[in-house]
Design a protein around this motif. Structure first.
Motif, PDB file in Angstrom:
ATOM      1  N   GLY A 246      49.632  39.324  34.004  1.00 15.78           N
ATOM      2  CA  GLY A 246      50.077  40.017  35.203  1.00 15.78           C
ATOM      3  C   GLY A 246      49.043  40.895  35.868  1.00 15.78           C
ATOM      4  N   GLU A 247      47.756  40.847  35.432  1.00 15.98           N
ATOM      5  CA  GLU A 247      46.735  41.666  36.069  1.00 15.98           C
ATOM      6  C   GLU A 247      46.188  40.945  37.290  1.00 15.98           C
ATOM      7  OE1 GLU A 247      42.538  44.028  35.200  1.00 15.98           O
ATOM      8  OE2 GLU A 247      43.507  42.904  33.569  1.00 15.98           O
ATOM      9  N   ALA A 248      46.149  41.662  38.413  1.00 14.95           N
ATOM     10  CA  ALA A 248      45.754  41.047  39.680  1.00 14.95           C
ATOM     11  C   ALA A 248      44.268  40.732  39.709  1.00 14.95           C
ATOM     12  CB  ALA A 248      46.107  41.983  40.834  1.00 14.95           C
ATOM     13  N   TYR A 249      43.936  39.656  40.466  1.00 13.42           N
ATOM     14  CA  TYR A 249      42.549  39.342  40.765  1.00 13.42           C
ATOM     15  C   TYR A 249      42.183  39.926  42.130  1.00 13.42           C
ATOM     16  CZ  TYR A 249      42.258  35.932  36.962  1.00 13.42           C
ATOM     17  OH  TYR A 249      42.223  35.325  35.726  1.00 13.42           O
ATOM     18  N   THR A 250      40.930  40.327  42.266  1.00 18.80           N
ATOM     19  CA  THR A 250      40.454  40.821  43.551  1.00 18.80           C
ATOM     20  C   THR A 250      40.109  39.639  44.453  1.00 18.80           C
ATOM     21  OG1 THR A 250      38.148  40.908  42.839  1.00 18.80           O
ATOM     22  CG2 THR A 250      39.494  42.870  42.432  1.00 18.80           C
ATOM     23  N   GLY A 253      37.402  37.492  43.187  1.00 20.24           N
ATOM     24  CA  GLY A 253      37.582  36.799  41.920  1.00 20.24           C
ATOM     25  C   GLY A 253      37.459  37.641  40.671  1.00 20.24           C
ATOM     26  N   ARG A 254      37.313  38.952  40.804  1.00 16.05           N
ATOM     27  CA  ARG A 254      37.218  39.820  39.630  1.00 16.05           C
ATOM     28  C   ARG A 254      38.601  40.326  39.223  1.00 16.05           C
ATOM     29  NH1 ARG A 254      33.134  44.307  41.597  1.00 16.05           N
ATOM     30  NH2 ARG A 254      34.252  43.889  43.561  1.00 16.05           N
ATOM     31  N   LEU A 255      38.712  40.807  37.986  1.00 19.66           N
ATOM     32  CA  LEU A 255      39.933  41.473  37.572  1.00 19.66           C
ATOM     33  C   LEU A 255      40.014  42.823  38.259  1.00 19.66           C
ATOM     34  CD1 LEU A 255      40.006  40.711  33.737  1.00 19.66           C
ATOM     35  CD2 LEU A 255      41.507  39.772  35.492  1.00 19.66           C
ATOM     36  N   PRO A 260      37.821  48.806  40.449  1.00 24.70           N
ATOM     37  CA  PRO A 260      38.756  49.784  41.048  1.00 24.70           C
ATOM     38  C   PRO A 260      38.507  49.941  42.547  1.00 24.70           C
ATOM     39  CG  PRO A 260      37.805  50.643  39.010  1.00 24.70           C
ATOM     40  CD  PRO A 260      37.039  49.397  39.341  1.00 24.70           C
ATOM     41  N   GLY A 261      39.586  49.895  43.307  1.00 23.61           N
ATOM     42  CA  GLY A 261      39.482  50.072  44.746  1.00 23.61           C
ATOM     43  C   GLY A 261      39.201  48.810  45.528  1.00 23.61           C
ATOM     44  N   ALA A 262      38.803  47.739  44.863  1.00 21.49           N
ATOM     45  CA  ALA A 262      38.530  46.490  45.574  1.00 21.49           C
ATOM     46  C   ALA A 262      39.842  45.854  46.025  1.00 21.49           C
ATOM     47  CB  ALA A 262      37.756  45.525  44.674  1.00 21.49           C
ATOM     48  N   PRO A 263      39.881  45.230  47.191  1.00 20.55           N
ATOM     49  CA  PRO A 263      41.118  44.594  47.658  1.00 20.55           C
ATOM     50  C   PRO A 263      41.525  43.449  46.735  1.00 20.55           C
ATOM     51  CG  PRO A 263      39.254  43.981  49.053  1.00 20.55           C
ATOM     52  CD  PRO A 263      38.768  45.061  48.151  1.00 20.55           C
ATOM     53  N   VAL A 264      42.817  43.368  46.437  1.00 19.35           N
ATOM     54  CA  VAL A 264      43.311  42.309  45.556  1.00 19.35           C
ATOM     55  C   VAL A 264      43.876  41.176  46.401  1.00 19.35           C
ATOM     56  CG1 VAL A 264      43.781  43.888  43.648  1.00 19.35           C
ATOM     57  CG2 VAL A 264      45.586  43.401  45.316  1.00 19.35           C
TER      58      VAL A 264
END
Length: 581
Positions: A246-250, A253-255, A260-264
């Motif tokens: 359930g962890e979003a990708y940015t 393509g990063r976790l 932190p702070g990158a758009p998902v």
């Protein structure tokens, strides 16, 4: 907001299209309810003028402003509105323009949250399934050989021949098939590899990519627990919104946790995008997010109908007043989806195994308040909000994660029956009356077929599947119980490095594990023929199974090996003999 008791009662019909966008009426100063009137017939008449094709409106909830109270109905419509001024907008888009909404529209949208998950499925009855298994004649088998890479991954002459011989009945295990290569003999269970739910999901994914070349296509999370299938889909343009945990990708393509702070990716979705729900299903929370964004949920929902069958059983138990005990791994996508779905209908708690069921049983049996309070510590994060141990453990029913061992689910059920018999003197406090209808027949028949194959003398047993594949691990457990350290849990032929080194995956629980190097033959390396059992989990493609055989064959002198053609001739002869009986 204060509601006047004298506020007149009105009706509002909310009309949603296939992308879960709401039809609203554009006014000079903003947006209003599209189909509101003093009574339902008048509101329905307005609806019919705008949309010739629509479902009969169904009442869902009520909402109120200072000027009026509204009985709110839902419907699904087809086509574009025939009435000027009526237009579709996603719920997120409307929420972003809150100041432009009429008081009535704003009040209705404020009450919509608990019902969002129903919107994509308004056209389905309670007993209908989202995505039924296709019959054999409707399967899209062409996708498995669309190019050389897909062919190598999915196709196997040997596996196809085995299935033609051994699978006389899809739901019942038969005797294993032996492939005699001379120096090595492979014992193959009658049932292995892809189940129907996985086939449906894979075909849906490849078809969606092929049908929508100009659109972004996402999968909510991994399609299935097989890295090679998922990598092939990524190669063809599919992207994943989140991990299997359930962890979003940015967007790059990063976790999300690593950036932190990158758009998902979730935040970039528009109604033009496609999101496929995998065979495990999805939580209500994820479905609500998709609905709010105006994403077409139903058309791309590949939830396995046997998973949905568990949801229907849980709903029925809830209506009968039972608390639902879910036998499953709380971190697994399927169990999270089942828990999320169940909590709408009943209190629920997740137990991982028989040991945890015994702990729960001790709490049920005890009248000591201190003992009963242990529930909230032992099952923290795995029970529904507001769970009352003094109320919600009076009557229980068990459902399961479909990929687990049937015998363990039945052992949990029987243990709980014993607890309640001792406490109340009867079985009426445990629901189900011995029903097994939440146990996946595909999982069970793979386990039964493997048990029959394990009855033979073996030098080694290989179980092939993704590291995070629950059903594959359950197959390995069966092998390990029978042949001990001669059982190997591998992902592909590359896990077999040499005769002296196999990368065996040791599962440590809760989605964790590590690779352990083991020798291929533990004793008598030169004694021939070797007898090797090979099976694959429900997410293991046939091509990988044959590649494992090819890899092991490579450890023997060519002069001591029979060819694939000779083995196929053996299978054809067996098939002819069976047909003549």
């Amino acid at each position: 907001m204060t509601v006047l008791l004298s506020a007149p009662s009105r009706c509002a019909v909310l009309a949603f299209n296939a992308s879960n966008q709401l039809a609203v009426r554009r006014e000079p100063d903003g947006f209003d309810l599209a189909f509101a009137a003093d009574d339902l017939p008048a509101a329905a008449a307005r609806l019919s003028r705008a949309f010739a094709t629509h479902l009969a409106p169904v009442e869902y909830f009520s909402a109120a402003t200072e000027a009026a109270s509204y009985a709110v109905y839902f419907t699904q419509v087809q086509g574009e509105p025939a009435e000027t001024g009526v237009e579709f907008h996603s719920l997120d888009a409307l929420a972003a323009r809150r100041s432009e909404l009429s008081p009535a529209l704003a009040a209705v949208l404020d009450e919509l949250g608990p019902f969002l998950v129903d919107i994509p499925y308004l056209h389905l009855g309670e007993n209908d399934f989202i995505y039924k298994f296709r019959p054999a004649q409707e399967r899209n088998i062409a996708i498995y050989g669309q190019d050389a890479l897909a062919g190598a991954l999915y196709q196997s002459q040997l596996c196809s021949a085995i299935k033609a011989i051994a699978r006389q009945h899809e739901r019942s295990a038969a005797a294993p098939v032996t492939l005699d290569f001379g120096a090595v003999q492979y014992v193959i269970p009658s049932h292995f590899g892809f189940c129907l739910g996985v086939k449906n999901a894979i075909e849906r994914a490849y078809e969606t990519l092929a049908e929508n070349p100009g659109r972004r296509v996402f999968m909510l999370s991994e399609l299935i627990h097989n890295p090679f299938v998922n990598e092939d889909l990524l190669r063809r343009g599919l992207r994943y919104l989140q991990t299997d945990k359930g962890e979003a990708y940015t967007a790059d393509g990063r976790l999300a946790s690593a950036a932190p702070g990158a758009p998902v990716l979730w935040d970039t979705l528009t109604p033009e995008d496609i999101v496929i729900i995998p065979a495990f299903g999805a939580t209500d929370e994820d479905k609500r997010r998709l609905v709010r964004k105006g994403i077409a949920v139903y058309h791309y929902d590949a939830t396995c109908m046997l998973v949905e069958k568990v949801w229907k059983a849980a709903r029925a138990y809830g209506r009968e007043g039972y608390t639902v005990i879910i036998h499953g791994k709380h971190e697994h996508e399927e169990t999270k989806a089942t828990f999320s779905n169940t909590r709408r209908h009943a209190p629920a708690v997740i137990v991982r195994n028989l040991d945890e069921a015994r702990q729960l049983g001790e709490i049920i049996a005890s009248s000591d308040p201190a003992e009963r309070r242990k529930f909230y510590e032992l099952f923290a994060g795995r029970h529904t909000p507001g769970f009352d141990v003094n109320l919600h453990l009076d009557r229980v029913a068990v459902v399961n994660q479909t990929t687990l061992l049937m015998n363990e689910t039945l052992a949990i059920l029987e243990h709980l029956r014993g607890i309640y018999r001792a406490k109340y003197g009867d079985d009426t406090h445990v629901g189900g009356s011995g029903r097994r209808d939440t146990l996946c027949y595909a999982t069970q028949v793979n386990q039964d077929a493997l048990s029959r194959a394990l009855a033979q003398p073996l030098d080694a047993a290989f179980v092939i599947g993704g590291k995070n594949s629950s059903n594959t691990y359950q197959l390995f457990r069966l092998c390990e119980q029978k042949v001990g350290a001669r059982a190997y849990f591998i992902q592909s032929e590359s896990s077999i490095r040499s005769r002296a080194e196999v990368d065996h995956y040791v599962y440590a629980g809760s989605g964790r594990g590590q690779i352990e190097s083991r020798p291929l033959w533990l004793a008598e390396p030169d004694s021939l023929p070797k007898r090797v059992l090979i099976t694959g989990g429900a997410s293991c493609p046939d091509g990988i199974i044959q590649q494992v055989m090819t890899r092991i064959n490579g450890f023997f002198p060519p002069g001591k090996l029979r060819s694939v053609a000779e083995v196929l001739n053996d299978l054809a002869a067996q098939d002819s003999t069976a047909a003549a009986r």
